[in-house]
Design a protein around this motif. Sequence first.
Motif, short mmCIF file in Angstrom:
data_model
loop_
_atom_site.label_atom_id
_atom_site.label_comp_id
_atom_site.label_asym_id
_atom_site.label_seq_id
_atom_site.Cartn_x
_atom_site.Cartn_y
_atom_site.Cartn_z
N GLY A 205 0.77 -1.24 0.00
CA GLY A 205 0.00 0.00 0.00
C GLY A 205 0.80 1.27 0.00
O GLY A 205 0.24 2.35 -0.23
N GLY A 206 2.10 1.21 0.27
CA GLY A 206 2.93 2.39 0.22
C GLY A 206 3.08 2.90 -1.20
O GLY A 206 3.20 2.10 -2.13
N ASN A 207 3.04 4.22 -1.40
CA ASN A 207 3.17 4.83 -2.72
C ASN A 207 2.11 4.32 -3.70
O ASN A 207 2.35 4.25 -4.91
N PHE A 208 0.95 3.98 -3.21
CA PHE A 208 -0.10 3.37 -4.03
C PHE A 208 -1.06 4.45 -4.54
O PHE A 208 -1.56 5.28 -3.78
N ALA A 209 -1.31 4.44 -5.85
CA ALA A 209 -2.08 5.50 -6.49
C ALA A 209 -3.49 5.64 -5.93
O ALA A 209 -3.98 6.76 -5.72
N PHE A 210 -4.18 4.54 -5.67
CA PHE A 210 -5.54 4.58 -5.14
C PHE A 210 -5.52 4.40 -3.61
O PHE A 210 -6.29 3.65 -3.05
N PHE A 211 -4.60 5.10 -2.95
CA PHE A 211 -4.40 4.91 -1.51
C PHE A 211 -5.64 5.22 -0.69
O PHE A 211 -5.81 4.69 0.41
N THR A 212 -6.54 6.07 -1.21
CA THR A 212 -7.74 6.41 -0.44
C THR A 212 -8.68 5.23 -0.31
O THR A 212 -9.59 5.25 0.53
N ASP A 248 -3.79 -4.91 -7.19
CA ASP A 248 -3.26 -3.62 -7.63
C ASP A 248 -2.01 -3.20 -6.85
O ASP A 248 -1.10 -2.60 -7.43
N THR A 249 -1.92 -3.49 -5.56
CA THR A 249 -0.69 -3.13 -4.85
C THR A 249 0.47 -3.98 -5.34
O THR A 249 1.61 -3.49 -5.41
N VAL A 250 0.21 -5.23 -5.69
CA VAL A 250 1.25 -6.09 -6.25
C VAL A 250 1.63 -5.61 -7.65
O VAL A 250 2.81 -5.51 -8.00
N ALA A 251 0.63 -5.30 -8.47
CA ALA A 251 0.90 -4.80 -9.81
C ALA A 251 1.70 -3.50 -9.76
O ALA A 251 2.59 -3.27 -10.58
N ALA A 252 1.40 -2.66 -8.76
CA ALA A 252 2.12 -1.40 -8.63
C ALA A 252 3.61 -1.64 -8.44
O ALA A 252 4.45 -0.96 -9.06
N GLN A 253 3.97 -2.60 -7.61
CA GLN A 253 5.39 -2.88 -7.41
C GLN A 253 5.99 -3.58 -8.63
O GLN A 253 7.16 -3.36 -8.96
N LEU A 254 5.21 -4.40 -9.32
CA LEU A 254 5.72 -5.03 -10.54
C LEU A 254 6.09 -3.98 -11.59
O LEU A 254 7.01 -4.19 -12.38
N MET A 255 5.37 -2.85 -11.60
CA MET A 255 5.62 -1.82 -12.60
C MET A 255 6.77 -0.90 -12.21
O MET A 255 7.14 -0.02 -12.97
N TYR A 256 7.34 -1.10 -11.05
CA TYR A 256 8.35 -0.17 -10.53
C TYR A 256 9.73 -0.46 -11.13
O TYR A 256 10.24 -1.58 -11.03
N GLU A 257 10.32 0.54 -11.75
CA GLU A 257 11.69 0.49 -12.26
C GLU A 257 11.93 -0.70 -13.19
O GLU A 257 12.95 -1.40 -13.07
N ILE A 258 11.01 -0.94 -14.10
CA ILE A 258 11.20 -1.99 -15.09
C ILE A 258 11.46 -1.37 -16.46
O ILE A 258 11.29 -0.17 -16.65
N GLN A 259 11.87 -2.20 -17.39
CA GLN A 259 12.13 -1.73 -18.75
C GLN A 259 11.06 -2.31 -19.67
O GLN A 259 9.94 -1.84 -19.70
N ASP A 260 11.41 -3.39 -20.38
CA ASP A 260 10.41 -3.99 -21.26
C ASP A 260 9.92 -5.30 -20.65
O ASP A 260 10.07 -5.53 -19.45
N ALA A 261 9.33 -6.16 -21.48
CA ALA A 261 8.73 -7.38 -20.96
C ALA A 261 9.76 -8.41 -20.52
O ALA A 261 9.43 -9.38 -19.85
N ARG A 262 11.01 -8.22 -20.92
CA ARG A 262 12.08 -9.11 -20.48
C ARG A 262 12.81 -8.46 -19.31
O ARG A 262 13.45 -7.42 -19.46
N TYR A 263 12.72 -9.08 -18.14
CA TYR A 263 13.35 -8.57 -16.92
C TYR A 263 14.61 -9.40 -16.70
O TYR A 263 14.58 -10.51 -16.17
N ALA A 264 15.75 -8.86 -17.17
CA ALA A 264 16.99 -9.63 -17.22
C ALA A 264 17.72 -9.61 -15.89
O ALA A 264 17.78 -8.60 -15.20
N GLY A 265 18.30 -10.76 -15.55
CA GLY A 265 19.14 -10.88 -14.37
C GLY A 265 20.30 -11.80 -14.66
O GLY A 265 20.39 -12.37 -15.75
N PRO A 266 21.20 -12.00 -13.72
CA PRO A 266 22.37 -12.84 -13.96
C PRO A 266 22.07 -14.33 -14.00
O PRO A 266 22.89 -15.10 -14.52
#
Length: 571
Positions: A205-212, A248-266
């Motif tokens: 819920g932190g930084n959540f657009a529909f926090f109200t 929506d709170t989970v989706a909000a964090q999923l959208m945070y600081e991402i690029q495209d549909a490929r989320y690359a890691g080591p």
Amino acid sequence: MSMLAADPDVLRVGNCSGFYGDRLGAMREMLEGGELDVLTGDYLAELTMLILGRDRMKDPRLGYAKTFVRQLEDCLGLALERGVRIVTNAGGLNPSGLADRLRTLAAERALAPKIAYVDGDDLLERANELGFGAPLTANAYLGAWGIAECLHAGADIVVTGRVTDASVVVGPAAAHFGWGRTDYDQLAGAVVAGHVIECGTQATGGNFAFFTELADLGRPGFPVAEIRRDGSSVITKHAGTGGAVTVDTVAAQLMYEIQDARYAGPDVTARLDSIELTELGPDRVSISAVTGEPPPPRLKVSLNTLGGFRNAMEFVLTGLDIEAKAALAQRQLESWLPARPEELSWTLARLDRPDADTEEQASALLRCVVRDCDPNKVGRAFSSVAVELALASYPGCSFTTLPGNGSPYGVYTPGFVDAALVAHRAVLADGTQRLIAPSSETRELAAVDPVELPKPLPTGETRRVPLGTVALARSGDKGGNANIGVWVRTEAQWRWLVHTLTVERLRRLLPETEAHTITRHVLPNLRAVNFIIEGLLGKGVAYQARFDPQAKGLGEWLRSRHLEIPVELLP
């Protein structure tokens, strides 16, 4: 295989820190609040590496997150008593130093935890030969297998240097379930779970657009990921804590600081366009169907350099003729300076309103920012001259800042290095060292195939209202780039959003982005579009190119902009 939980098919991983400076009492809250098998903490960000680099310059024994030590001073005995393993990247630039500090702390309390660490990410001594020049810090993003190796050997606490944020979750999951290096779907599922909980209460819920809409956001609880053997997970939180876990709170964090549909890691590249979110009940959201691909052959490298020195002065302009007052102050200051700095920029924030009831509401702010490699040019030679205008400039001249010397600022630059050139190392609690081989199977990143868009919504009656009436958003920074993820809740809203919120429309809604390259990525499963705005943040957060240097409020600015929205979509 090393079992970290009594249940062979479920591992409960909590988070107690989303950044260096997060809630100090969160570790105790998580340990006392409910059942956990592993407790993680993320303390590192691009700016944090710069801060730790400056700490290390002052004292080579430092370079780690000191707040983590304070948390363990309070909670080490409790964690051991409850059998909760702790995995964190708080080691920063000095994981061995942090491990030594924790051993001393434990001995002072007559405790004997097994403390291991992971290093090899620090490339500073080899930076020049690797083509990175002479930075202040140079750290490759390592993966999860060093962590898993430490846990296999029975470590109670694992501290790391610069691993990817999700690795502190993936490592324990891989150790508990016995996943192999090519179990890409399972690893990708754990990466997504790790990405959701890595920023702490942003998932609850932190930084959540529909926090109200949230009934209790007074003190959000930290998140927990219940990870399954197949890589799926359930995101939840301890009972009785504030905030909420919803799709929506989970989706909000999923959208945070991402690029495209490929989320690359080591270790794996997770496909964000495969994610399925399902609300199972109050504060329980499942993440499933995540697919993974081999990781890219190169590791990302975080490079920080000292860019020079920076200073700022802010003028208060009140009442009439605001533009003329600003022009006079600018003309005077620039002509009075004994030497012009390399960079000198002005920003006028028109916060004033006509016929205001209070003086504050009648005032605007004029800000001057200067940068130079010479600290003298941006020190008192700048700020004292600004103050000299106080009795010689526009009527009502005053300041919100005091004159002072300039301060050093950093510049963040991403780099890349062949994974085979990085000595990823696990140092076990007994001192044994084990090198972690890079992934044997890799795949170059490629653009995702274009997505077939749904049919546009039929034309009908519209009303001019803020975009945020129907859309949620989350924004953030990646170096000098900013991202804005925007999503909606219904299929009809999605059909409208994906055809309406184009790159061209975004430029019109956010004029500050006009001069920048913008790329849009479509994520239909999340009913979301993600925009990457290149260079909006200059040379990274420490450079402070704009008043919101991490683009935290960029999504909320977008949501506040008005456009024609079909009446049938409105609440």
